[in-house]
Design a protein around this motif. Structure first.
Motif, PDB file in Angstrom:
ATOM      1  N   VAL A  75     -72.988 -18.311 -48.433  1.00  0.00           N
ATOM      2  CA  VAL A  75     -72.368 -17.228 -47.686  1.00  0.00           C
ATOM      3  C   VAL A  75     -71.908 -17.815 -46.362  1.00  0.00           C
ATOM      4  N   ALA A  76     -70.673 -17.574 -46.002  1.00  0.00           N
ATOM      5  CA  ALA A  76     -70.142 -18.048 -44.728  1.00  0.00           C
ATOM      6  C   ALA A  76     -69.886 -16.844 -43.828  1.00  0.00           C
ATOM      7  N   LEU A  77     -70.331 -16.947 -42.590  1.00  0.00           N
ATOM      8  CA  LEU A  77     -70.098 -15.904 -41.597  1.00  0.00           C
ATOM      9  C   LEU A  77     -69.253 -16.493 -40.479  1.00  0.00           C
ATOM     10  N   ARG A  78     -68.378 -15.684 -39.919  1.00  0.00           N
ATOM     11  CA  ARG A  78     -67.518 -16.146 -38.839  1.00  0.00           C
ATOM     12  C   ARG A  78     -67.386 -15.026 -37.813  1.00  0.00           C
ATOM     13  N   ALA A  79     -67.374 -15.404 -36.545  1.00  0.00           N
ATOM     14  CA  ALA A  79     -67.197 -14.404 -35.493  1.00  0.00           C
ATOM     15  C   ALA A  79     -66.378 -14.993 -34.356  1.00  0.00           C
ATOM     16  N   ASP A  80     -65.526 -14.175 -33.764  1.00  0.00           N
ATOM     17  CA  ASP A  80     -64.772 -14.584 -32.583  1.00  0.00           C
ATOM     18  C   ASP A  80     -65.617 -14.305 -31.347  1.00  0.00           C
ATOM     19  N   MET A  81     -65.516 -15.186 -30.356  1.00  0.00           N
ATOM     20  CA  MET A  81     -66.272 -15.017 -29.120  1.00  0.00           C
ATOM     21  C   MET A  81     -65.361 -14.801 -27.922  1.00  0.00           C
ATOM     22  N   ASP A  82     -64.052 -14.906 -28.122  1.00  0.00           N
ATOM     23  CA  ASP A  82     -63.137 -14.815 -26.989  1.00  0.00           C
ATOM     24  C   ASP A  82     -62.786 -13.372 -26.660  1.00  0.00           C
ATOM     25  N   ALA A  83     -62.432 -13.173 -25.399  1.00  0.00           N
ATOM     26  CA  ALA A  83     -62.044 -11.852 -24.926  1.00  0.00           C
ATOM     27  C   ALA A  83     -60.536 -11.706 -25.004  1.00  0.00           C
ATOM     28  N   LEU A  84     -60.096 -10.484 -25.178  1.00  0.00           N
ATOM     29  CA  LEU A  84     -58.680 -10.157 -25.117  1.00  0.00           C
ATOM     30  C   LEU A  84     -58.435  -9.488 -23.779  1.00  0.00           C
ATOM     31  N   LEU A  85     -57.495  -9.975 -23.042  1.00  0.00           N
ATOM     32  CA  LEU A  85     -57.254  -9.481 -21.698  1.00  0.00           C
ATOM     33  C   LEU A  85     -56.137  -8.440 -21.684  1.00  0.00           C
ATOM     34  N   PHE A  86     -56.430  -7.283 -21.142  1.00  0.00           N
ATOM     35  CA  PHE A  86     -55.471  -6.206 -20.986  1.00  0.00           C
ATOM     36  C   PHE A  86     -55.341  -5.882 -19.505  1.00  0.00           C
ATOM     37  N   ARG A  87     -54.211  -5.423 -19.079  1.00  0.00           N
ATOM     38  CA  ARG A  87     -53.965  -5.180 -17.649  1.00  0.00           C
ATOM     39  C   ARG A  87     -55.011  -4.267 -17.013  1.00  0.00           C
ATOM     40  N   LYS A  88     -55.354  -3.176 -17.682  1.00  0.00           N
ATOM     41  CA  LYS A  88     -56.348  -2.255 -17.121  1.00  0.00           C
ATOM     42  C   LYS A  88     -57.698  -2.960 -17.002  1.00  0.00           C
ATOM     43  N   GLN A  89     -58.020  -3.818 -17.972  1.00  0.00           N
ATOM     44  CA  GLN A  89     -59.286  -4.537 -17.931  1.00  0.00           C
ATOM     45  C   GLN A  89     -59.323  -5.528 -16.782  1.00  0.00           C
ATOM     46  N   ILE A  90     -58.212  -6.140 -16.469  1.00  0.00           N
ATOM     47  CA  ILE A  90     -58.169  -7.105 -15.373  1.00  0.00           C
ATOM     48  C   ILE A  90     -58.613  -6.429 -14.083  1.00  0.00           C
ATOM     49  N   GLN A  91     -58.022  -5.295 -13.772  1.00  0.00           N
ATOM     50  CA  GLN A  91     -58.377  -4.598 -12.541  1.00  0.00           C
ATOM     51  C   GLN A  91     -59.819  -4.114 -12.590  1.00  0.00           C
ATOM     52  N   SER A  92     -60.251  -3.622 -13.737  1.00  0.00           N
ATOM     53  CA  SER A  92     -61.624  -3.154 -13.885  1.00  0.00           C
ATOM     54  C   SER A  92     -62.619  -4.291 -13.663  1.00  0.00           C
ATOM     55  N   ILE A  93     -62.325  -5.466 -14.208  1.00  0.00           N
ATOM     56  CA  ILE A  93     -63.205  -6.625 -14.038  1.00  0.00           C
ATOM     57  C   ILE A  93     -63.250  -7.029 -12.570  1.00  0.00           C
ATOM     58  N   ILE A  94     -62.107  -7.066 -11.938  1.00  0.00           N
ATOM     59  CA  ILE A  94     -62.052  -7.438 -10.523  1.00  0.00           C
ATOM     60  C   ILE A  94     -62.858  -6.439  -9.694  1.00  0.00           C
ATOM     61  N   ASN A  95     -62.660  -5.154  -9.941  1.00  0.00           N
ATOM     62  CA  ASN A  95     -63.395  -4.121  -9.206  1.00  0.00           C
ATOM     63  C   ASN A  95     -64.890  -4.228  -9.441  1.00  0.00           C
ATOM     64  N   HIS A  96     -65.294  -4.439 -10.694  1.00  0.00           N
ATOM     65  CA  HIS A  96     -66.711  -4.550 -11.042  1.00  0.00           C
ATOM     66  C   HIS A  96     -67.353  -5.754 -10.348  1.00  0.00           C
ATOM     67  N   LYS A  97     -66.677  -6.892 -10.371  1.00  0.00           N
ATOM     68  CA  LYS A  97     -67.226  -8.124  -9.792  1.00  0.00           C
ATOM     69  C   LYS A  97     -67.306  -8.041  -8.275  1.00  0.00           C
ATOM     70  N   THR A  98     -66.344  -7.357  -7.627  1.00  0.00           N
ATOM     71  CA  THR A  98     -66.355  -7.276  -6.171  1.00  0.00           C
ATOM     72  C   THR A  98     -67.377  -6.278  -5.658  1.00  0.00           C
ATOM     73  N   ARG A  99     -67.726  -5.288  -6.490  1.00  0.00           N
ATOM     74  CA  ARG A  99     -68.762  -4.310  -6.080  1.00  0.00           C
ATOM     75  C   ARG A  99     -70.149  -4.881  -6.226  1.00  0.00           C
ATOM     76  N   ALA A 100     -70.326  -5.830  -7.140  1.00  0.00           N
ATOM     77  CA  ALA A 100     -71.662  -6.364  -7.436  1.00  0.00           C
ATOM     78  C   ALA A 100     -72.199  -7.252  -6.341  1.00  0.00           C
TER      79      ALA A 100
END
Length: 100
Positions: A75-100
């Protein structure tokens, strides 16, 4: 009987697996830059007594898990580990990281 065992194991390990998922989603990495995610996956596999091969195609992780009779079925299992970047996510990530 097997289904009951699977349910019990799922209940037992669910909080830990959910914490891994939350960590990965809180720390997204783009394609071919998943160094921390790959390290986390390899560490978890090692903690299970497995011997992962790291650095496959740069950031990939591969491990062979053998069953009781590995000559019969594979049995072979495969999974992706990379993120997909979307414009709304970019701002959300920036906001989240700057508040922390």
């Amino acid at each position: 009987m097997l289904l009951d065992k699977i349910r019990k194991l799922s209940e037992q390990y669910s909080p830990e697996v959910m914490s891994w998922r939350r960590h990965i989603h809180a720390n997204p990495e783009l394609s071919y830059k998943e160094f921390n995610t790959a390290k986390l996956v390899a560490e978890k596999l090692k903690s299970f007594g497995l011997n992962p091969v790291e650095g496959v195609a740069g950031t990939g992780v591969v491990v062979l898990i053998e069953g009781k009779n590995s000559s019969k079925k594979t049995v072979a299992l495969r999974a992706d580990m990379d993120a997909l970047l979307f414009r709304k996510q970019i701002q959300s990530i920036i906001n989240h990281k700057t508040r922390a």
